[in-house]
Design a protein around this motif. Structure first.
Motif, short mmCIF file in Angstrom:
data_model
loop_
_atom_site.label_atom_id
_atom_site.label_comp_id
_atom_site.label_asym_id
_atom_site.label_seq_id
_atom_site.Cartn_x
_atom_site.Cartn_y
_atom_site.Cartn_z
N PRO A 143 -14.92 -5.58 -0.88
CA PRO A 143 -13.67 -5.20 -0.21
C PRO A 143 -13.49 -3.69 -0.07
O PRO A 143 -12.66 -3.24 0.72
N LEU A 144 -14.26 -2.91 -0.82
CA LEU A 144 -14.12 -1.45 -0.74
C LEU A 144 -15.04 -0.84 0.31
O LEU A 144 -14.95 0.33 0.65
N THR A 145 -15.95 -1.67 0.82
CA THR A 145 -17.02 -1.11 1.66
C THR A 145 -16.50 -0.55 2.98
O THR A 145 -16.94 0.51 3.43
N HIS B 33 -6.08 -0.88 1.94
CA HIS B 33 -6.12 0.10 0.84
C HIS B 33 -5.04 1.16 0.92
O HIS B 33 -4.71 1.78 -0.08
N GLY B 34 -4.53 1.44 2.12
CA GLY B 34 -3.65 2.58 2.28
C GLY B 34 -4.47 3.85 2.09
O GLY B 34 -5.70 3.80 1.91
N ILE C 208 0.82 -1.21 0.00
CA ILE C 208 0.00 0.00 0.00
C ILE C 208 0.87 1.27 0.00
O ILE C 208 2.06 1.21 0.29
N TYR C 209 0.25 2.37 -0.28
CA TYR C 209 0.97 3.65 -0.37
C TYR C 209 1.65 3.98 0.96
O TYR C 209 0.97 4.09 1.99
N PRO C 210 2.96 4.19 0.94
CA PRO C 210 3.68 4.35 2.22
C PRO C 210 3.65 5.78 2.80
O PRO C 210 4.59 6.18 3.48
N LYS C 211 2.61 6.52 2.52
CA LYS C 211 2.36 7.82 3.15
C LYS C 211 3.50 8.83 2.94
O LYS C 211 3.74 9.68 3.80
N VAL D 230 -15.16 -7.95 8.28
CA VAL D 230 -14.22 -7.18 9.08
C VAL D 230 -13.05 -6.79 8.19
O VAL D 230 -12.57 -7.61 7.40
N GLY D 231 -12.65 -5.55 8.28
CA GLY D 231 -11.49 -5.13 7.48
C GLY D 231 -10.68 -4.08 8.21
O GLY D 231 -11.11 -3.55 9.25
N ASN D 232 -9.50 -3.80 7.66
CA ASN D 232 -8.67 -2.71 8.17
C ASN D 232 -8.34 -1.82 6.97
O ASN D 232 -7.53 -2.18 6.13
N PRO D 233 -9.02 -0.67 6.85
CA PRO D 233 -8.87 0.15 5.64
C PRO D 233 -7.43 0.58 5.34
O PRO D 233 -7.03 0.63 4.18
N GLN D 234 -6.63 0.87 6.37
CA GLN D 234 -5.24 1.27 6.10
C GLN D 234 -4.46 0.08 5.57
O GLN D 234 -3.77 0.17 4.56
N GLN D 235 -4.60 -1.06 6.20
CA GLN D 235 -3.80 -2.21 5.75
C GLN D 235 -4.26 -2.76 4.41
O GLN D 235 -3.48 -3.32 3.65
#
Ligand code: GLU
Length: 308
Positions: A208-210, A161-162, A118-121, A154-159
């Motif tokens: 997965p985008l939800t 999608h970034g 994912i995008y490393p900020k 259950v998801g973690n949006p940062q992990q």
């Protein structure tokens, strides 16, 4: 609370059997609960979306008896709404980013991070101008929702999608998007809120985008949609999702009665009597049962002419 469902096609091609299934299911589920059913053209992408496709989609829906409530909403006619929300309510959780795909890859390699991660900020704290691409910060936390068909998600949006790009870099010579093209993820949430949509029925490919979309509801301090149904997707004989990219056949050459009967069959519904499309749909609404769709992930769809 009255139900407001919707069908939100992207007019980048004609309707195919996969999108028809989504249209029929969203229509029947909303109408079964005496709700309204809106149609929204997700046409923010000026290069890929064509008026000819949106017109054909509306012609097909009408021919199939799928009559929408209210006016058709075109995202391309409401672009200012997205920019205003992004640059005001979402300003504190978004930032300008001038990274190219290549510079991100170089950064990942240099820092021994996995390629395609994912995008490393890189730009998060650079305070770059908002004429650049804009990324929305995705929190590194558990986000959960209950899907009526697929169960607890259950998801973690940062992990997963970034920080997502919600607006591309501004292109002053673009006729439709001089302020930069808004990404689907932002537009869909802003519009569902603006249109009072409280029931979302769509393909499993969007599941997965939800969780990332739910983050946008939270940022805007709007109660999340509670009524999600992610339908199994249709796949071809190569196991690929039926889509414009995999050259799914347009449905415009087939009879509406045949198409409705087929869509209802894919949706696991009891057969309806062949009649005018409106009458067939009325029967489908009365006998609608979501149970056969629970836990279903995909369905195989051969070429349409093998059915008729
Ligand atoms: N416009 C999206 C598509 O055609 C669907 C968006 C949604 O239902 O949230 O795939």
């Amino acid at each position: 609370m009255s139900i407001v469902g919707r069908f939100a096609p992207s007019p980048t091609g004609n309707l195919h059997i996969g999108s028809l299934i989504t249209a029929v299911a969203s229509f029947c589920i909303a109408k079964r609960q005496n709700g309204s059913w809106l149609v929204r053209m997700e046409d923010v992408d000026e290069e890929r979306c064509k008026t000819a496709f949106s017109d054909q989609i509306l012609t097909d829906l009408t021919r199939l008896g799928l009559h929408w409530d209210g006016e058709i909403y075109y995202q391309s006619q409401n672009l200012e709404r997205y920019h205003t929300i992004l640059d005001n309510q979402l300003q504190h959780v978004s930032y300008g980013c001038d990274c190219s795909r290549k510079s991100i890859q170089t950064f990942l390699q240099k820092n021994n991070l996995v390629e395609n991660s994912i995008y490393p900020k890189i730009c998060e704290h650079k305070q770059l101008s908002r004429h650049n691409a804009i990324r929305l910060v995705m929190p590194d936390k558990r986000v959960e929702f209950l899907d009526k068909l697929q169960g607890n998600i259950v998801g973690n949006p940062q992990q997963e999608h970034g920080d997502i790009v919600v607006r591309r870099k501004a292109m002053p010579n673009s006729t439709q998007n001089p302020k930069g093209m808004i990404n689907y993820m932002l537009a869909v949430v802003v519009d569902d809120i603006a249109q009072g949509v409280n029931q979302i029925v769509r393909g499993l490919d969007i599941l997965p985008l939800t969780t990332a979309q739910l983050v946008i509801y939270d940022y805007l301090i709007i109660p999340r949609v509670q009524d999600y149904y992610h339908l199994p997707i249709l796949v071809n004989d190569k196991g690929q999702k039926l889509s414009k990219q995999t050259l799914a056949e347009p449905i415009c050459d087939y009879k509406p009665q045949d198409l409705l009967a087929l869509a209802l069959r894919f949706l696991g519904q009891a057969p309806v009597d062949k009649d005018k499309p409106e009458v067939m749909l009325q029967q489908a609404i009365c006998q609608w049962d979501s149970t056969p769709l629970i836990g279903q992930k995909q369905m195989f769809c051969p070429r349409l002419n093998s059915f008729f």
